[in-house]
Design a protein around this motif. Structure first.
Motif, PDB file in Angstrom:
ATOM      1  N   ALA A 284       8.614   7.905 -13.039  1.00  0.00           N
ATOM      2  CA  ALA A 284       7.120   7.498 -12.872  1.00  0.00           C
ATOM      3  C   ALA A 284       6.474   8.802 -12.077  1.00  0.00           C
ATOM      4  N   ARG A 285       7.297   9.319 -11.013  1.00  0.00           N
ATOM      5  CA  ARG A 285       6.772  10.465 -10.281  1.00  0.00           C
ATOM      6  C   ARG A 285       6.272  11.627 -11.019  1.00  0.00           C
ATOM      7  N   ASP A 286       7.398  11.901 -12.424  1.00  0.00           N
ATOM      8  CA  ASP A 286       6.979  12.875 -13.142  1.00  0.00           C
ATOM      9  C   ASP A 286       5.562  12.675 -14.033  1.00  0.00           C
ATOM     10  N   LEU A 287       5.645  11.533 -14.477  1.00  0.00           N
ATOM     11  CA  LEU A 287       4.381  10.957 -15.279  1.00  0.00           C
ATOM     12  C   LEU A 287       3.216  11.054 -14.379  1.00  0.00           C
ATOM     13  N   LEU A 288       3.388  10.446 -12.984  1.00  0.00           N
ATOM     14  CA  LEU A 288       2.035  10.373 -12.290  1.00  0.00           C
ATOM     15  C   LEU A 288       1.576  11.783 -11.950  1.00  0.00           C
ATOM     16  N   ARG A 289       2.629  12.575 -11.877  1.00  0.00           N
ATOM     17  CA  ARG A 289       2.028  14.199 -11.391  1.00  0.00           C
ATOM     18  C   ARG A 289       1.439  15.020 -12.601  1.00  0.00           C
ATOM     19  N   THR A 290       1.988  14.792 -13.813  1.00  0.00           N
ATOM     20  CA  THR A 290       1.591  15.639 -14.816  1.00  0.00           C
ATOM     21  C   THR A 290       0.890  15.332 -15.978  1.00  0.00           C
ATOM     22  N   SER A 291       0.905  13.784 -16.129  1.00  0.00           N
ATOM     23  CA  SER A 291       0.176  13.272 -17.458  1.00  0.00           C
ATOM     24  C   SER A 291      -0.945  12.396 -17.015  1.00  0.00           C
ATOM     25  N   ASP A 292      -1.605  12.111 -18.224  1.00  0.00           N
ATOM     26  CA  ASP A 292      -3.043  11.482 -17.868  1.00  0.00           C
ATOM     27  C   ASP A 292      -2.764   9.869 -17.897  1.00  0.00           C
ATOM     28  N   LEU A 293      -1.685   9.727 -17.983  1.00  0.00           N
ATOM     29  CA  LEU A 293      -1.608   7.992 -18.287  1.00  0.00           C
ATOM     30  C   LEU A 293      -1.851   7.195 -16.989  1.00  0.00           C
ATOM     31  N   GLY A 294      -2.664   6.042 -17.302  1.00  0.00           N
ATOM     32  CA  GLY A 294      -2.874   5.382 -16.135  1.00  0.00           C
ATOM     33  C   GLY A 294      -1.650   4.589 -15.439  1.00  0.00           C
ATOM     34  N   VAL A 295      -1.910   4.022 -14.213  1.00  0.00           N
ATOM     35  CA  VAL A 295      -0.570   3.589 -13.533  1.00  0.00           C
ATOM     36  C   VAL A 295      -0.023   2.480 -14.298  1.00  0.00           C
ATOM     37  N   ALA A 296      -0.967   1.647 -14.701  1.00  0.00           N
ATOM     38  CA  ALA A 296      -0.365   0.394 -15.664  1.00  0.00           C
ATOM     39  C   ALA A 296       0.262   0.907 -16.814  1.00  0.00           C
TER      40      ALA A 296
END
Length: 332
Positions: A284-296
């Motif tokens: 999750a940290r990796d996706l939050l930091r480097t992707s455009d995906l929303g939290v949901a």
């Protein structure tokens, strides 16, 4: 408490460095790219890339260093990750991927942008519409270590590492420049670097990426070689969004629940479900930091039915809500 933590962090980093030092890697810098906005390209299929860069190898690790500018990368799963100047993009299984800049562009095949081997010198791609330029330096490595086994998928298909400002970031930049200068043709279709710089670079980047992996004393790498743990880890890593139970993981590993639990605690210092939670937070940290995906969307990717439940778990792990944590990260 702060006095106790610093030695613990140092010990963990030292242990991780020792574990990674056992990896055997060979490779080189093989390409420079100068891409001007707008631009986008699609890589060679993995088998074709292997045939060109590492004939005879069964698998390959790819990495891209963003020397300047900003770029996105995505693999078949469609998750787009962003990287900025000084960042290193790693594709640990050499998967097919697309890359592009900040402006919309049609995606072209990289084979249309580069001459087919044999090469008389290191290829340089210059492509785009003449806008702001992103410079990429690309390399490959080969290794038979389980860490890079695509069947295990211990690592995400693509991840971006941002070396911290200071010595680490400057070392990456200087190392890439040096390795590119030292890379030489050893055959009409193959290049090698006569220095270990590409290997050292990947080891440093892996150390930074794995620093947050959920395992005491980085037994995680030892676990990848364990016949009991490896199948369970493959199941978790391959499908972090699955509703895993201890029984389901034991079935994946084809062992008893008690043996699986005992081995997790022995090697990783964690109960299996606690490890699973830690791994989900790592992803999750990796996706939050480097992707455009929303939290949901990220919540669903890592196994939570609701954004609220994920946010509570994330805050327990990091001390911050996901949106606050993301906002605090430096922009890529």
């Amino acid at each position: 408490m702060s006095h106790d933590r610093a030695p613990a962090v140092a010990d963990r980093e030292a242990t991780l460095s020792l574990a990674l030092a056992r990896l055997r890697l060979q490779g080189a810098i093989f390409l420079r790219g100068e891409y001007s906005e707008s631009w986008a390209y699609e890589s060679l299929p993995p088998r074709d890339a292997l045939a060109v860069l590492a004939p005879g190898a069964e698998r390959m690790i790819l990495f891209h260093v963003v020397a300047s500018g900003r770029a996105w990368i995505e693999t078949r799963d469609g998750e787009r990750h962003w990287a900025g100047a000084g960042d290193v993009i790693v594709l640990p299984y050499g998967d097919s991927h697309r890359m592009g800049g900040t402006e919309p562009a049609a995606c072209v095949a990289v084979s249309d942008l580069i001459e087919a081997p044999p090469w008389s010198r290191m290829p340089v791609i210059r492509y785009g519409k003449g806008g702001a330029v992103t410079h990429l330096v690309c390399g490959y490595l080969v290794s038979d270590d389980p860490l890079f086994d695509p069947r295990l998928r211990a690592l995400p298909p693509v991840f971006v590492v941002r070396p911290p400002e200071g010595a680490a970031r400057e070392w990456v930049r200087a190392s890439i420049d040096y390795a590119a200068q030292q890379t030489a043709l050893v055959a009409g279709d193959r290049m090698e670097a006569p220095t270990p710089v590409p290997q050292l670079l990947l080891l440093e980047i892996l150390k930074l990426h794995l620093a947050g992996a959920p395992a005491e004393e980085t037994g995680w790498i030892r676990a990848l070689r364990d016949p009991v743990l490896a199948p369970a880890l493959a199941a978790m890593h391959g499908s972090p969004g699955e509703k895993w139970t201890l029984l389901a993981l034991a079935r994946a590993a084809k062992v008893s629940v008690s043996l699986l639990d005992e081995r997790f605690r022995e090697v990783l210092g964690l109960a299996p479900i606690r490890y699973l939670t830690g791994w989900r937070m790592h992803v999750a940290r990796d996706l939050l930091r480097t992707s455009d995906l929303g939290v949901a969307s990220i919540a669903r990717r890592v196994g939570y039915d609701s954004e609220e439940a994920f946010s509570r778990a994330f805050k327990r792990e990091t001390g911050l809500a996901p949106a606050v944590w993301r906002a605090a990260c430096p922009a890529a």
